[in-house]
Design a protein around this motif. Structure first.
Motif, PDB file in Angstrom:
ATOM      1  N   PHE A 119       0.742  -1.187  -0.126  1.00  0.00           N
ATOM      2  CA  PHE A 119       0.123   0.086   0.177  1.00  0.00           C
ATOM      3  C   PHE A 119       0.921   1.288   0.155  1.00  0.00           C
ATOM      4  O   PHE A 119       0.556   2.321  -0.774  1.00  0.00           O
ATOM      5  CB  PHE A 119      -0.769   0.048   1.278  1.00  0.00           C
ATOM      6  N   GLU A 120       1.829   1.060   0.649  1.00  0.00           N
ATOM      7  CA  GLU A 120       2.903   2.473   0.878  1.00  0.00           C
ATOM      8  C   GLU A 120       3.557   2.839  -0.765  1.00  0.00           C
ATOM      9  O   GLU A 120       3.613   3.904  -1.147  1.00  0.00           O
ATOM     10  CB  GLU A 120       4.141   2.264   1.644  1.00  0.00           C
ATOM     11  N   ILE A 121       3.891   1.754  -1.308  1.00  0.00           N
ATOM     12  CA  ILE A 121       4.422   1.816  -2.819  1.00  0.00           C
ATOM     13  C   ILE A 121       3.198   2.381  -3.568  1.00  0.00           C
ATOM     14  O   ILE A 121       3.521   3.293  -4.585  1.00  0.00           O
ATOM     15  CB  ILE A 121       4.895   0.547  -3.287  1.00  0.00           C
ATOM     16  N   THR A 122       2.176   1.678  -3.460  1.00  0.00           N
ATOM     17  CA  THR A 122       1.028   2.341  -4.248  1.00  0.00           C
ATOM     18  C   THR A 122       0.506   3.795  -4.106  1.00  0.00           C
ATOM     19  O   THR A 122       0.517   4.330  -5.010  1.00  0.00           O
ATOM     20  CB  THR A 122      -0.478   1.513  -3.842  1.00  0.00           C
ATOM     21  N   ARG A 123       0.632   4.106  -2.973  1.00  0.00           N
ATOM     22  CA  ARG A 123       0.628   5.547  -2.556  1.00  0.00           C
ATOM     23  C   ARG A 123       1.672   6.526  -3.302  1.00  0.00           C
ATOM     24  O   ARG A 123       1.259   7.654  -3.708  1.00  0.00           O
ATOM     25  CB  ARG A 123       0.538   5.763  -0.724  1.00  0.00           C
ATOM     26  N   LEU A 124       2.894   6.010  -2.998  1.00  0.00           N
ATOM     27  CA  LEU A 124       4.143   6.839  -3.411  1.00  0.00           C
ATOM     28  C   LEU A 124       3.649   7.003  -5.290  1.00  0.00           C
ATOM     29  O   LEU A 124       3.907   8.221  -5.614  1.00  0.00           O
ATOM     30  CB  LEU A 124       5.324   6.212  -3.442  1.00  0.00           C
ATOM     31  N   LEU A 125       3.402   5.910  -5.961  1.00  0.00           N
ATOM     32  CA  LEU A 125       3.180   6.198  -7.237  1.00  0.00           C
ATOM     33  C   LEU A 125       1.792   6.840  -7.409  1.00  0.00           C
ATOM     34  O   LEU A 125       2.135   7.496  -8.649  1.00  0.00           O
ATOM     35  CB  LEU A 125       2.858   4.550  -7.927  1.00  0.00           C
ATOM     36  N   VAL A 137      10.454   0.133  -2.557  1.00  0.00           N
ATOM     37  CA  VAL A 137      10.683  -1.223  -3.117  1.00  0.00           C
ATOM     38  C   VAL A 137      12.046  -2.054  -2.910  1.00  0.00           C
ATOM     39  O   VAL A 137      11.962  -3.160  -2.975  1.00  0.00           O
ATOM     40  CB  VAL A 137      10.029  -1.249  -4.759  1.00  0.00           C
ATOM     41  N   SER A 138      12.928  -1.228  -3.020  1.00  0.00           N
ATOM     42  CA  SER A 138      14.317  -1.884  -2.587  1.00  0.00           C
ATOM     43  C   SER A 138      14.306  -2.573  -1.259  1.00  0.00           C
ATOM     44  O   SER A 138      15.352  -3.141  -0.920  1.00  0.00           O
ATOM     45  CB  SER A 138      15.527  -0.648  -2.817  1.00  0.00           C
TER      46      SER A 138
END
Length: 330
Positions: A119-125, A137-138
């Motif tokens: 969800f955090e990666i989705t928010r940043l995108l 993602v790393s």
């Protein structure tokens, strides 16, 4: 009187509730970052025995043997420590013993951690913070992420969430059914050994081979259970369940791991995306066989759908675990 009836029922059936309570704890607390976390302590045990038995000057045969001995000592040590903790808890009272059992299972599963990272990666995108998304993602993948676009960030995240549904949820519950909380902890130990020693590099090619093979063996059945859970989840969530089954049967074997494809391929089929392809590790480009058909261009929405599938598989795994325990007790 009614309260006493409830307490009597819970006392009789408390073991049935362990997977449910462990999941609730994970949803409330997540995966706390602490040096006292059991998995961190397991890592320290692994590092200790690795320092004792690994010698860079040993030949390949010795490294293979000493690596196997290291695995044995680590598992025996964790077994003794866990058994001692349960014994001490039992000396206090049965409820402390039960609480420790729940906590031991809780620390071996990680649905909230997986979902939170996705969800955090989705928010940043969504907010256009591509550099931050690459950095985030790393934290959950081993490949180089400095130049990934949204599609490749999505692929990396989807692959990780799908594959970790096996070792972060289904496998710990599977070994709980077989050997109780100690089974879950010993599985987590074996999985942690693989993550620390299962590399195909100069140091671990032979020394870490037993750890890597043990992890493959332990995940063989849970990975195929996860395959079925993802197909059922796709049906319940109105994704493409027939395609999940078809792609899983067609492409799961293509994964370099004997188990990873059985989690990733059905997700690829259900979401109409293609996983696999070119990855870069330490500036070295490699290719992994494709799984799925690229009917849709990967984007952040596919991360969200994968998280939903992960939680769906989690609920099913807990439901099945509870039903199996209930069936064996009645």
């Amino acid at each position: 009187m009614e309260l006493q009836v409830v307490l009597d029922w819970f006392t009789k059936h408390s073991y049935v509730c362990i997977p449910i309570l462990a999941f609730i704890l994970d949803m409330i607390l997540g995966d706390p970052r602490s040096n006292l976390h059991p998995v961190v302590l397991i890592g320290r045990v692994i590092s200790f025995f690795e320092a004792v038995f690994y010698k860079d000057t040993d030949n390949d045969t010795k490294k293979l043997w000493y690596g196997g001995i290291t695995v044995g000592f680590i598992l025996l040590t964790i077994y003794i420590i866990t058994s001692l903790i349960l014994w001490l808890a039992g000396l206090i009272n049965e409820w402390v013993y039960y609480l420790v059992e729940v906590v031991l299972v809780y620390v071996t599963i990680s649905p909230r951690s997986l979902g939170g990272a996705g969800f955090e990666i989705t928010r940043l995108l969504k907010q256009g913070f591509i550099d931050d998304a690459r950095k985030r993602v790393s934290w959950i993948v081993g490949r180089d992420t400095e130049h990934l676009d949204e599609s490749e960030i999505t692929r990396a995240t989807v692959e990780t969430i799908a594959e970790n549904t096996v070792d972060g949820i289904v496998a710990p519950l599977f070994f709980f059914l077989i050997a109780g909380p100690i089974g879950s902890i010993l599985y987590r130990t074996a999985n942690t050994m693989d993550s620390m020693m299962g590399y195909k590099n100069d140091k671990y090619m032979y020394f870490g081979r037993v750890a890597a093979r043990l992890d493959d063996i332990l995940n063989w059945i849970p990975a195929r259970i996860t395959f079925l859970l993802f197909v059922i989840t796709a049906f319940i969530m109105r994704f493409d369940a027939p395609e999940a089954l078809r792609i899983g049967l067609r492409d799961a074997w293509k994964h370099p791991s004997p188990n990873g494809g059985y989690a990733e391929a059905p997700v690829a089929g259900a979401l109409h995306i293609r996983l696999g392809g070119f990855n870069q590790y330490f500036n070295k480009r490699t290719f992994r066989e494709y799984m799925g058909d690229p009917k849709e261009t990967m984007n952040r929405l596919h991360i969200t759908r994968t998280i939903y599938m992960m939680y769906g598989a989690t609920f099913l795994a807990i439901l099945i675990s509870t039903a199996v325990i209930w069936g064996t007790m009645n």
